[in-house]
Design a protein around this motif. Structure first.
Motif, PDB file in Angstrom:
ATOM      1  N   GLY A  61      66.566  48.100  37.401  1.00  0.00           N
ATOM      2  CA  GLY A  61      66.973  49.323  36.715  1.00  0.00           C
ATOM      3  C   GLY A  61      65.913  49.847  35.780  1.00  0.00           C
ATOM      4  O   GLY A  61      64.714  49.589  35.958  1.00  0.00           O
ATOM      5  N   LEU A  62      66.362  50.548  34.745  1.00  0.00           N
ATOM      6  CA  LEU A  62      65.483  51.279  33.838  1.00  0.00           C
ATOM      7  C   LEU A  62      65.750  50.836  32.405  1.00  0.00           C
ATOM      8  O   LEU A  62      66.911  50.788  31.971  1.00  0.00           O
ATOM      9  N   VAL A  63      64.689  50.507  31.670  1.00  0.00           N
ATOM     10  CA  VAL A  63      64.842  50.148  30.260  1.00  0.00           C
ATOM     11  C   VAL A  63      65.172  51.407  29.457  1.00  0.00           C
ATOM     12  O   VAL A  63      64.416  52.382  29.474  1.00  0.00           O
ATOM     13  N   VAL A  64      66.312  51.369  28.761  1.00  0.00           N
ATOM     14  CA  VAL A  64      66.705  52.509  27.934  1.00  0.00           C
ATOM     15  C   VAL A  64      66.625  52.175  26.445  1.00  0.00           C
ATOM     16  O   VAL A  64      66.725  53.068  25.598  1.00  0.00           O
ATOM     17  N   GLN A  65      66.455  50.895  26.136  1.00  0.00           N
ATOM     18  CA  GLN A  65      66.256  50.482  24.741  1.00  0.00           C
ATOM     19  C   GLN A  65      65.371  49.240  24.767  1.00  0.00           C
ATOM     20  O   GLN A  65      65.736  48.213  25.344  1.00  0.00           O
ATOM     21  N   ALA A  66      64.202  49.352  24.147  1.00  0.00           N
ATOM     22  CA  ALA A  66      63.275  48.227  24.135  1.00  0.00           C
ATOM     23  C   ALA A  66      63.759  47.153  23.168  1.00  0.00           C
ATOM     24  O   ALA A  66      64.572  47.403  22.266  1.00  0.00           O
ATOM     25  N   ALA A  67      63.255  45.925  23.339  1.00  0.00           N
ATOM     26  CA  ALA A  67      63.637  44.818  22.470  1.00  0.00           C
ATOM     27  C   ALA A  67      63.177  45.078  21.043  1.00  0.00           C
ATOM     28  O   ALA A  67      62.050  45.520  20.808  1.00  0.00           O
ATOM     29  N   ALA A  68      64.048  44.767  20.096  1.00  0.00           N
ATOM     30  CA  ALA A  68      63.742  45.029  18.690  1.00  0.00           C
ATOM     31  C   ALA A  68      62.587  44.183  18.174  1.00  0.00           C
ATOM     32  O   ALA A  68      61.913  44.567  17.206  1.00  0.00           O
ATOM     33  N   ASP A  69      62.318  43.038  18.802  1.00  0.00           N
ATOM     34  CA  ASP A  69      61.222  42.181  18.332  1.00  0.00           C
ATOM     35  C   ASP A  69      59.868  42.587  18.900  1.00  0.00           C
ATOM     36  O   ASP A  69      58.858  41.922  18.647  1.00  0.00           O
ATOM     37  N   GLY A  70      59.837  43.677  19.675  1.00  0.00           N
ATOM     38  CA  GLY A  70      58.576  44.174  20.207  1.00  0.00           C
ATOM     39  C   GLY A  70      58.133  43.521  21.500  1.00  0.00           C
ATOM     40  O   GLY A  70      57.091  43.892  22.056  1.00  0.00           O
ATOM     41  N   SER A  71      58.890  42.569  22.007  1.00  0.00           N
ATOM     42  CA  SER A  71      58.508  41.908  23.252  1.00  0.00           C
ATOM     43  C   SER A  71      58.967  42.723  24.453  1.00  0.00           C
ATOM     44  O   SER A  71      59.867  43.548  24.363  1.00  0.00           O
ATOM     45  N   GLY A  72      58.331  42.471  25.595  1.00  0.00           N
ATOM     46  CA  GLY A  72      58.801  43.049  26.845  1.00  0.00           C
ATOM     47  C   GLY A  72      58.443  44.499  27.038  1.00  0.00           C
ATOM     48  O   GLY A  72      57.735  45.124  26.244  1.00  0.00           O
ATOM     49  N   PRO A  73      58.961  45.086  28.122  1.00  0.00           N
ATOM     50  CA  PRO A  73      58.607  46.466  28.500  1.00  0.00           C
ATOM     51  C   PRO A  73      59.235  47.497  27.570  1.00  0.00           C
ATOM     52  O   PRO A  73      60.262  47.256  26.920  1.00  0.00           O
ATOM     53  N   GLY A  74      58.621  48.676  27.538  1.00  0.00           N
ATOM     54  CA  GLY A  74      59.100  49.749  26.690  1.00  0.00           C
ATOM     55  C   GLY A  74      60.116  50.632  27.384  1.00  0.00           C
ATOM     56  O   GLY A  74      60.421  50.472  28.571  1.00  0.00           O
ATOM     57  N   VAL A  75      60.636  51.581  26.626  1.00  0.00           N
ATOM     58  CA  VAL A  75      61.619  52.527  27.156  1.00  0.00           C
ATOM     59  C   VAL A  75      61.006  53.307  28.325  1.00  0.00           C
ATOM     60  O   VAL A  75      59.856  53.742  28.264  1.00  0.00           O
ATOM     61  N   GLY A  76      61.785  53.429  29.386  1.00  0.00           N
ATOM     62  CA  GLY A  76      61.346  54.155  30.561  1.00  0.00           C
ATOM     63  C   GLY A  76      60.739  53.281  31.639  1.00  0.00           C
ATOM     64  O   GLY A  76      60.494  53.768  32.759  1.00  0.00           O
ATOM     65  N   ALA A  77      60.504  52.002  31.343  1.00  0.00           N
ATOM     66  CA  ALA A  77      59.921  51.110  32.346  1.00  0.00           C
ATOM     67  C   ALA A  77      60.961  50.756  33.401  1.00  0.00           C
ATOM     68  O   ALA A  77      62.112  50.463  33.079  1.00  0.00           O
ATOM     69  N   ARG A  78      60.559  50.789  34.657  1.00  0.00           N
ATOM     70  CA  ARG A  78      61.399  50.310  35.741  1.00  0.00           C
ATOM     71  C   ARG A  78      61.211  48.803  35.848  1.00  0.00           C
ATOM     72  O   ARG A  78      60.075  48.306  35.856  1.00  0.00           O
ATOM     73  N   VAL A  79      62.310  48.060  35.922  1.00  0.00           N
ATOM     74  CA  VAL A  79      62.215  46.611  35.838  1.00  0.00           C
ATOM     75  C   VAL A  79      63.121  45.931  36.857  1.00  0.00           C
ATOM     76  O   VAL A  79      64.094  46.509  37.351  1.00  0.00           O
ATOM     77  N   VAL A  80      62.786  44.676  37.149  1.00  0.00           N
ATOM     78  CA  VAL A  80      63.660  43.753  37.852  1.00  0.00           C
ATOM     79  C   VAL A  80      63.974  42.644  36.863  1.00  0.00           C
ATOM     80  O   VAL A  80      63.127  42.257  36.060  1.00  0.00           O
ATOM     81  N   GLY A  81      65.228  42.155  36.904  1.00  0.00           N
ATOM     82  CA  GLY A  81      65.618  41.165  35.908  1.00  0.00           C
ATOM     83  C   GLY A  81      66.579  40.127  36.429  1.00  0.00           C
ATOM     84  O   GLY A  81      67.247  40.309  37.454  1.00  0.00           O
ATOM     85  N   HIS A  82      66.620  39.028  35.688  1.00  0.00           N
ATOM     86  CA  HIS A  82      67.526  37.915  35.998  1.00  0.00           C
ATOM     87  C   HIS A  82      68.249  37.524  34.708  1.00  0.00           C
ATOM     88  O   HIS A  82      67.895  36.542  34.052  1.00  0.00           O
ATOM     89  N   PRO A  83      69.278  38.312  34.329  1.00  0.00           N
ATOM     90  CA  PRO A  83      69.950  38.061  33.055  1.00  0.00           C
ATOM     91  C   PRO A  83      70.806  36.805  33.028  1.00  0.00           C
ATOM     92  O   PRO A  83      71.185  36.349  31.951  1.00  0.00           O
ATOM     93  N   GLY A  84      71.177  36.280  34.179  1.00  0.00           N
ATOM     94  CA  GLY A  84      72.042  35.107  34.202  1.00  0.00           C
ATOM     95  C   GLY A  84      73.507  35.446  34.317  1.00  0.00           C
ATOM     96  O   GLY A  84      74.263  34.737  34.982  1.00  0.00           O
ATOM     97  N   GLN A  85      73.939  36.530  33.677  1.00  0.00           N
ATOM     98  CA  GLN A  85      75.310  37.006  33.820  1.00  0.00           C
ATOM     99  C   GLN A  85      75.377  38.459  33.359  1.00  0.00           C
ATOM    100  O   GLN A  85      74.459  38.970  32.724  1.00  0.00           O
ATOM    101  N   GLY A  86      76.477  39.106  33.692  1.00  0.00           N
ATOM    102  CA  GLY A  86      76.740  40.446  33.190  1.00  0.00           C
ATOM    103  C   GLY A  86      76.043  41.571  33.909  1.00  0.00           C
ATOM    104  O   GLY A  86      76.067  42.719  33.435  1.00  0.00           O
ATOM    105  N   GLY A  87      75.456  41.306  35.089  1.00  0.00           N
ATOM    106  CA  GLY A  87      74.660  42.321  35.751  1.00  0.00           C
ATOM    107  C   GLY A  87      75.418  43.278  36.643  1.00  0.00           C
ATOM    108  O   GLY A  87      74.839  44.238  37.143  1.00  0.00           O
ATOM    109  N   TRP A  88      76.709  43.041  36.874  1.00  0.00           N
ATOM    110  CA  TRP A  88      77.490  43.952  37.717  1.00  0.00           C
ATOM    111  C   TRP A  88      78.146  44.996  36.819  1.00  0.00           C
ATOM    112  O   TRP A  88      79.354  45.026  36.628  1.00  0.00           O
ATOM    113  N   ALA A  89      77.317  45.845  36.245  1.00  0.00           N
ATOM    114  CA  ALA A  89      77.776  46.800  35.239  1.00  0.00           C
ATOM    115  C   ALA A  89      76.797  47.964  35.171  1.00  0.00           C
ATOM    116  O   ALA A  89      75.738  47.946  35.815  1.00  0.00           O
ATOM    117  N   GLU A  90      77.156  48.977  34.398  1.00  0.00           N
ATOM    118  CA  GLU A  90      76.258  50.117  34.238  1.00  0.00           C
ATOM    119  C   GLU A  90      75.059  49.775  33.357  1.00  0.00           C
ATOM    120  O   GLU A  90      73.967  50.330  33.540  1.00  0.00           O
TER     121      GLU A  90
END
Length: 306
Positions: A61-90
């Protein structure tokens, strides 16, 4: 927002529900999900779901809010992820160490098919060690993990025999360079490495095919039948065989996701996607996945899909 939650019903394992949008922790990014890919193991969890289960391990999906600690991709980045749970959602809050940025040439459908199966394949083959010139037996080969293992192992120079239930389920594996058999007993050993994911009677049968001093890596039990090993049978079989238990889990996942993305971008890895559908079809897709009516991966698209 909408998310899918367990129902406990075999014929309709999930249903839509309204839920608050997740609030990310400092090391998490908020991702608007475009596509997700269920795994067959998740269908088993839905048969008797624990309280509070929020399924969904593989997303793109698309990052709409970047991590508050400054890590990871910024807003607007297209990403693939493995959250572990909770991914069947908007939306999902995903640890930044479990994200990888997607290049323009990789769509969300192929990306969503990568995480669990792809990470498992990468880590499984690292466990097996160098495969160039080695004979490898892979059981339960026609699922998402099996397709990735086959392509990566053959690409690394292995002589791979894949066990599938039917010729149709093994068709793509043969195209990737595997020799097909439809029963472990038919595999012509000995093998340097056996990658066993079926359990039940298949495990001792596969173990009997290992060369002296070889390795069997046990990474699943898709038959859902416990395996029994007889010590005296081993005395009449291969000597000094090592049996190693394997489980893919262990964050961070981001580096492996990035490696999988590079392999796809370089045309060295090709996700096998047996079904793509709107997420309104998730319940029916889960049933078909559980009953092994889908070859490879299934990917569901949300309203946020581009």
């Amino acid at each position: 927002m909408r998310r899918l939650i367990p129902t406990g019903e075999a014929a309709r394992p999930v249903a839509f529900a309204e839920a608050p949008q997740p609030v990310p922790e400092p090391g998490e990014a908020l991702v608007r999900i475009e596509a997700f890919a269920p795994n067959r193991g998740e269908t088993f969890l839905l048969e008797n779901p624990r309280a509070g289960l929020l399924p969904g391990k593989d997303i793109a999906g698309l990052v709409v809010q970047a991590a508050a600690d400054g890590s990871g991709p910024g807003v607007g980045a297209r990403v693939v992820g493995h959250p572990g749970q909770g991914g069947w959602a908007e939306y999902a809050a995903v640890p930044t160490h479990s994200l990888a940025v997607l290049p323009d040439g990789i769509d969300s459908v192929r990306a969503a098919a990568l995480p669990l199966a792809g990470i498992t394949a990468l880590r499984l083959l690292r466990t097996a060690g160098s495969l160039a010139g080695r004979r490898v037996l892979l059981t339960g080969a026609s699922g998402g993990v099996g397709h990735y293992v086959t392509e990566l192992a053959v690409g690394a120079g292995a002589e791979l025999t894949a066990v599938t239930a039917t010729p149709v389920r093994g068709e793509r594996l043969a195209e990737l360079g595997a020799h097909l058999v439809y029963d472990v007993a038919a595999a012509r050993g000995p093998f340097d490495v056996v990658l066993e994911s079926t359990g039940g009677p298949a495990l001792p049968a596969a173990l009997s095919k290992v060369r002296p001093g070889g390795l069997l890596v046990w990474f699943g039990q898709v038959s859902r039948t416990p395996a029994t090993l007889d010590f005296f049978d081993l005395l009449n079989g291969p000597e000094r065989v090592a049996i190693q238990h394997f489980h893919y889990a262990g964050a961070p996942y981001g580096a492996d996701l990035a490696a999988l993305v590079r392999l796809v971008e370089q045309d060295r890895l090709h996700p096998e996607i047996g079904r793509t559908a709107d997420w309104a079809e998730t319940a029916a897709t889960l049933v078909d996945l559980r009953e092994r009516r889908i070859r490879g991966k299934a990917v569901l698209l949300t309203e946020g899909a581009m």
